[in-house]
Design an enzyme around this catalytic site. Structure first.
Site, PDB file in Angstrom:
ATOM      1  N   LYS A  51      -4.022  -0.106   2.664  1.00 27.13           N
ATOM      2  CA  LYS A  51      -4.008  -1.524   2.278  1.00 27.13           C
ATOM      3  C   LYS A  51      -2.629  -2.134   2.542  1.00 27.13           C
ATOM      4  CE  LYS A  51      -7.749  -0.781  -0.932  1.00 27.13           C
ATOM      5  NZ  LYS A  51      -8.168  -0.378  -2.270  1.00 27.13           N
ATOM      6  N   GLN A  95      -5.892  -0.038  -8.167  1.00 26.57           N
ATOM      7  CA  GLN A  95      -6.649   0.997  -7.456  1.00 26.57           C
ATOM      8  C   GLN A  95      -7.428   1.863  -8.450  1.00 26.57           C
ATOM      9  OE1 GLN A  95      -6.841   1.275  -3.993  1.00 26.57           O
ATOM     10  NE2 GLN A  95      -8.454   2.726  -4.491  1.00 26.57           N
ATOM     11  N   ASP A 118     -10.275  -8.293  -5.463  1.00 28.17           N
ATOM     12  CA  ASP A 118     -11.313  -7.258  -5.367  1.00 28.17           C
ATOM     13  C   ASP A 118     -12.673  -7.847  -5.736  1.00 28.17           C
ATOM     14  OD1 ASP A 118     -10.848  -4.744  -4.378  1.00 28.17           O
ATOM     15  OD2 ASP A 118      -9.994  -3.948  -6.235  1.00 28.17           O
TER      16      ASP A 118
END
Ligand code: NAP
Length: 281
Positions: A51, A95, A118
């Site tokens: 990422k 995460q 997200d």
């Protein structure tokens, strides 16, 4: 059979994003994405690295926030609140999975919903379910783009999703439905799974079991999208679909690696740019 090349599609999207980022920069805005990693799970380390690498390639500022596995809830929440208030940070991502002593739901709930790139918050999930999406969850959004890239119309198709997780299966159902497919969602309690999947024009598999889907479970000419990221008996990365077994039976199929994975990261970049576009002019 044609392979849906997630890497190539991703590269096309990233070119478009680059020019959007250029125009943001010309008005003094550099998009920023913060990635919070707690602990040293090897899989998570790779995802975070990928990422941040994607951010660097596109000219997005990556804020990498790493913490040891025994970090307490207060510390993580304080970081999220600091990032919420930071005008240079447009997107915040924690995460997953978090170490067991941390309450995932509680921690995620502290992310400003406008920075929830997200798309996991109740707010973003709600907007998606209502059909008025803002920041879509990255993996299911990427899957829709992969299906669209085949040129096959989704509307009216019989779509089957295996898996009902909050991050893949459930949002996948909503996005396919919004694209006017007739959608069935299967899970571990589904009876006679093969009889359902073998009627699918579009089959999306997200269960986390290596090479689980065999050709008997697939309709002739189906589009097969493999979300799984598993390890085979030799420790090699593979999907939930037995690619070699299934490939000749379908019209289109995504490989693992090189299918859904790259599109997930690209959709994350796209959400970050969309969030940055909201900064005051
Ligand atoms: P998850 O939370 O573990 O959910 C798995 C789902 O599969 C559950 O709904 C479960 O049913 C269902 N399931 C398990 N065994 C089954 C069986 N034998 N028959 C039918 N359904 C079954 O997993 P996830 O987070 O959705 O992830 C799924 C896979 O996608 C994993 O391999 C993960 O690594 C991968 N993934 C990839 C990306 C990417 O970017 N490529 C992103 C996210 C996830 P129940 O609900 O009944 O337990």
């Amino acid at each position: 059979m044609q392979i849906i090349d997630g890497k190539a599609l991703s590269a096309k999207y990233r070119e478009k994003l680059k020019s959007e980022i250029q125009s943001l920069k010309s008005r003094g805005v550099t998009p920023g994405l913060a990635v919070i990693l707690v602990g040293d799970d090897p899989g998570s380390q790779v995802y975070v690295r990928n990422k941040i690498k994607a951010c660097e390639e596109l000219g997005i500022t990556g804020f990498e926030c790493r913490y040891p596995a025994d970090t307490d809830e207060k510390t993580v929440i304080a970081k999220i609140e600091e990032l919420n208030a930071n005008p240079d940070c447009d997107g915040i991502l924690v995460q997953l999975p978090l170490p067991r002593h941390l309450d995932e739901r509680k921690i995620l709930s502290y992310i400003d919903v406008k920075k929830d790139v997200d798309g996991f918050s109740a707010y973003q999930t709600g907007l998606m379910c209502l059909g008025t999406p803002d920041l879509l969850p990255c993996t299911p959004h990427g899957v829709i783009e992969l299906i669209k890239s085949t040129g096959v119309e989704i509307a009216g198709k019989n779509a089957v999703v295996i898996g009902r997780s909050n991050i893949v299966g459930k949002p996948m159902f909503h996005l396919l439905l919004q694209n006017n497919a007739t959608v069935t969602v299967c899970h571990s309690k589904t009876r006679d799974l093969g009889s359902i999947t073998s009627k699918a024009d579009i089959l999306v598999v997200a269960i986390g079991k290596a090479k689980f889907v065999k050709k008997e479970m697939v309709k002739e000419g189906a589009i097969v999208i493999d979300v799984g990221m598993d390890r085979d008996e030799n420790g090699k990365l593979c999907g939930d679909v037995d690619f070699e077994d299934v490939k000749e039976k379908c019209s289109f199929i995504t490989p693992v690696p090189g299918g859904v994975g790259p599109m997930t990261i690209t959709m994350l970049m796209s959400n970050t740019v969309a969030a940055a576009n909201r900064r005051p002019k």
